[in-house]
Design an enzyme around this catalytic site. Structure first.
Site, mmCIF file in Angstrom:
data_model
loop_
_atom_site.group_PDB
_atom_site.id
_atom_site.type_symbol
_atom_site.label_atom_id
_atom_site.label_comp_id
_atom_site.label_asym_id
_atom_site.label_seq_id
_atom_site.Cartn_x
_atom_site.Cartn_y
_atom_site.Cartn_z
ATOM 1 N N LYS A 11 0.821 -1.214 0.000
ATOM 2 C CA LYS A 11 0.000 0.000 0.000
ATOM 3 C C LYS A 11 0.861 1.272 0.000
ATOM 4 C CE LYS A 11 -3.995 -2.233 2.239
ATOM 5 N NZ LYS A 11 -5.009 -2.141 3.333
ATOM 6 N N TYR A 51 -12.269 -2.437 -3.829
ATOM 7 C CA TYR A 51 -12.795 -2.607 -2.470
ATOM 8 C C TYR A 51 -14.324 -2.546 -2.443
ATOM 9 C CZ TYR A 51 -8.309 -2.630 0.089
ATOM 10 O OH TYR A 51 -7.087 -2.964 0.610
ATOM 11 N N ARG A 104 2.748 -6.222 9.056
ATOM 12 C CA ARG A 104 2.020 -5.076 9.612
ATOM 13 C C ARG A 104 2.601 -4.646 10.957
ATOM 14 N NH1 ARG A 104 -3.876 -7.106 7.419
ATOM 15 N NH2 ARG A 104 -4.067 -5.625 5.684
ATOM 16 N N ASN A 114 -1.964 0.407 6.700
ATOM 17 C CA ASN A 114 -1.501 -0.871 7.259
ATOM 18 C C ASN A 114 -0.649 -1.695 6.282
ATOM 19 O OD1 ASN A 114 -3.568 -1.718 5.624
ATOM 20 N ND2 ASN A 114 -4.721 -2.780 7.215
ATOM 21 N N HIS A 117 -2.109 -5.374 1.481
ATOM 22 C CA HIS A 117 -3.385 -6.076 1.274
ATOM 23 C C HIS A 117 -3.072 -7.494 0.838
ATOM 24 C CE1 HIS A 117 -7.232 -7.349 -0.391
ATOM 25 N NE2 HIS A 117 -6.508 -7.836 -1.381
ATOM 26 N N GLU A 128 -9.629 -10.914 -7.566
ATOM 27 C CA GLU A 128 -8.660 -9.811 -7.411
ATOM 28 C C GLU A 128 -7.500 -9.928 -8.404
ATOM 29 O OE1 GLU A 128 -9.565 -9.067 -2.661
ATOM 30 O OE2 GLU A 128 -7.575 -9.752 -3.274
HETATM 31 P P1 RTP Z 1 -6.988 -5.931 3.233
HETATM 32 O O1 RTP Z 1 -8.316 -6.275 2.583
HETATM 33 O O2 RTP Z 1 -6.522 -4.537 2.901
HETATM 34 O O3 RTP Z 1 -5.966 -6.983 2.993
HETATM 35 O O4 RTP Z 1 -7.175 -5.911 4.827
HETATM 36 P P2 RTP Z 1 -7.942 -6.968 5.717
HETATM 37 O O5 RTP Z 1 -8.470 -8.093 4.882
HETATM 38 O O6 RTP Z 1 -7.023 -7.310 6.838
HETATM 39 O O7 RTP Z 1 -9.120 -6.092 6.283
HETATM 40 P P3 RTP Z 1 -10.593 -5.823 5.644
HETATM 41 O O8 RTP Z 1 -11.601 -6.156 6.676
HETATM 42 O O9 RTP Z 1 -10.725 -6.479 4.301
HETATM 43 O O10 RTP Z 1 -10.592 -4.244 5.463
HETATM 44 C C1 RTP Z 1 -9.964 -3.640 4.348
HETATM 45 C C2 RTP Z 1 -9.171 -2.442 4.810
HETATM 46 O O11 RTP Z 1 -10.070 -1.467 5.331
HETATM 47 C C3 RTP Z 1 -9.467 -0.802 6.430
HETATM 48 N N1 RTP Z 1 -10.282 -0.963 7.622
HETATM 49 N N2 RTP Z 1 -10.517 0.003 8.448
HETATM 50 N N3 RTP Z 1 -11.449 1.558 10.615
HETATM 51 C C4 RTP Z 1 -11.786 0.284 10.538
HETATM 52 O O12 RTP Z 1 -12.473 -0.269 11.370
HETATM 53 C C5 RTP Z 1 -11.294 -0.484 9.417
HETATM 54 N N4 RTP Z 1 -11.543 -1.758 9.200
HETATM 55 C C6 RTP Z 1 -10.896 -2.057 8.049
HETATM 56 C C7 RTP Z 1 -8.118 -1.422 6.671
HETATM 57 O O13 RTP Z 1 -7.123 -0.586 6.105
HETATM 58 C C8 RTP Z 1 -8.185 -2.746 5.952
HETATM 59 O O14 RTP Z 1 -6.934 -3.154 5.502
HETATM 60 MG MG MG Z 2 -9.624 -7.794 3.166
#
Ligand code: RTP
Ligand code: MG
Length: 141
Positions: A11, A51, A104, A114, A117, A128
């Site tokens: 990112k 997203y 991370r 973070n 992805h 994706e």
């Molecule tokens: P990614 O998709 O980026 O790999 O991250 P992830 O699976 O660990 O998390 P996901 O639930 O898919 O969320 C995508 C991205 O959204 C942001 N996020 N912010 N403020 C919040 O509560 C929150 N929750 C998620 C994060 O940057 C996350 O990587």
């Molecule tokens: Mg995710």
């Protein structure tokens, strides 16, 4: 375990920190191979499309703003159990909760910025990968 492919994005925060090589090195050390990659600046439409599953979430606008704040390094990683292996290397979404030694924990500042992805399942990995590398997908095994 089967050979899989997964989509990884380094990112904007990690690209700005100049740690693309250090992060890719972790993938390689863990036995994942980079089979496609490009450094790119996402448009707002591209980031929103990528997203789309999060479109209704309160953090969606911040997430998209962040993902277009600078270049990202998009890759397809291949290897044994690549999807889970990549998620393990990444660590928890919130770097404060990420295990020591994960990407991370070591490179990310916050839940928004973070560092990486990674696809979270076989179905999302296929979608994706096709989103960023449609030609590669045609030739996948
Ligand atoms: P990614 O998709 O980026 O790999 O991250 P992830 O699976 O660990 O998390 P996901 O639930 O898919 O969320 C995508 C991205 O959204 C942001 N996020 N912010 N403020 C919040 O509560 C929150 N929750 C998620 C994060 O940057 C996350 O990587
Ligand atoms: Mg995710």
């Amino acid at each position: 375990m089967a050979i899989e492919r997964t989509l990884s994005i380094i990112k904007p925060d990690a690209v700005a920190k100049n740690v693309i090589g250090q992060i890719v090195s972790r993938f390689e050390t863990a036995g994942l191979k980079v089979v496609a990659a490009r450094l790119t600046q996402l448009s707002r439409a591209e980031a929103e499309g990528f997203y789309a599953v999060h479109a209704a979430r309160p953090f969606f606008k911040d997430l998209v703003d962040f993902m277009i704040s600078g270049p990202v390094f998009v890759q397809v990683l291949e290897g044994e159990g690549a999807i889970l292996k990549n998620r393990d290397l990444m660590g928890a979404t919130d770097p404060k909760k990420a295990e020591k030694g994960t990407i991370r924990a070591d490179f990310a500042e916050s839940i928004d910025a973070n560092a990486v992805h990674g696809s979270d399942a076989a179905e999302t990995a296929a979608v994706e990968i096709a989103y960023f590398f449609p030609v590669l997908n045609v030739y996948s095994r």
